[in-house]
Design an enzyme around this catalytic site. Sequence first.
Site, PDB file in Angstrom:
ATOM      1  N   SER A  88       0.836  -1.200   0.000  1.00 38.94           N
ATOM      2  CA  SER A  88       0.000   0.000   0.000  1.00 38.94           C
ATOM      3  C   SER A  88       0.868   1.245   0.000  1.00 38.94           C
ATOM      4  CB  SER A  88      -0.927   0.000   1.226  1.00 38.94           C
ATOM      5  OG  SER A  88      -1.830   1.087   1.172  1.00 38.94           O
ATOM      6  N   ASP A  89       0.296   2.313  -0.539  1.00 37.43           N
ATOM      7  CA  ASP A  89       1.005   3.593  -0.526  1.00 37.43           C
ATOM      8  C   ASP A  89      -0.029   4.716  -0.532  1.00 37.43           C
ATOM      9  OD1 ASP A  89       3.891   4.726  -0.848  1.00 37.43           O
ATOM     10  OD2 ASP A  89       2.646   5.967  -2.156  1.00 37.43           O
ATOM     11  N   GLN A  90       0.335   5.813   0.080  1.00 39.76           N
ATOM     12  CA  GLN A  90      -0.553   6.973   0.119  1.00 39.76           C
ATOM     13  C   GLN A  90       0.210   8.219  -0.283  1.00 39.76           C
ATOM     14  OE1 GLN A  90      -1.942   9.115   3.857  1.00 39.76           O
ATOM     15  NE2 GLN A  90      -3.804   7.989   3.338  1.00 39.76           N
TER      16      GLN A  90
END
Length: 223
Positions: A88-90
Amino acid sequence: MSRPSSAAHPASGPWPLLVLGSTSRYRRELLERLRLPFVVASPEVDEQPLPGESPAELALRLALAKAEAVAALMAVREPGRDVVVIGSDQVAELDGEPIGKPGTHERAVAQLRRMSGRSVVFHTAVSVVRPDRGLRHTVIVPVQVRFRELGDAEIETYLRLDRPYDCAGSAKCETLGISLLAAIESDDPTALIGLPLIATSRLLREAGVDPLQMLATTGEARP
């Protein structure tokens, strides 16, 4: 190498080994809400944006890159083991530009001053990879956050109390940072914290790991 989650132990029996490809304590704590057995591994990925890459494109690319990097690591550490990896990445976006983690108090002040009274989009991407089946699925969940008008004194007070220097956008919505906001708009409420659990659960089901079935068959489904 990977390490066991504080919430559970690696799954046994017919289920694949579930791996969270992230060192973020926020993502680990969110995944623990599903009560699934999993381990954690650190992805080695260059997170610098590519020329001309939008914040949303960056989040999508990094989420998949993290999942694939950890899948490759597990192939070496656990050869022949069926694994499912979550990456995941934001990336926060304001005026078409990415807003990163401030790292320091001074940068956090500058970020919050810039975002005062404005809307920021937090692009949270999640990828689920199951190499043995050739499965690679990635989705992105946008969250629009509207900050209220912030004065310097309250910015200073908030930062001294919450110290959100490891958070993109310099605010923790799950704690005192919620007091800085006028509104949050999203279809997946945990996306803003760092891992969209509705999307993650769906991708896990598509990869053959139904959270409820897994809990029922591993003996974890208890009050």
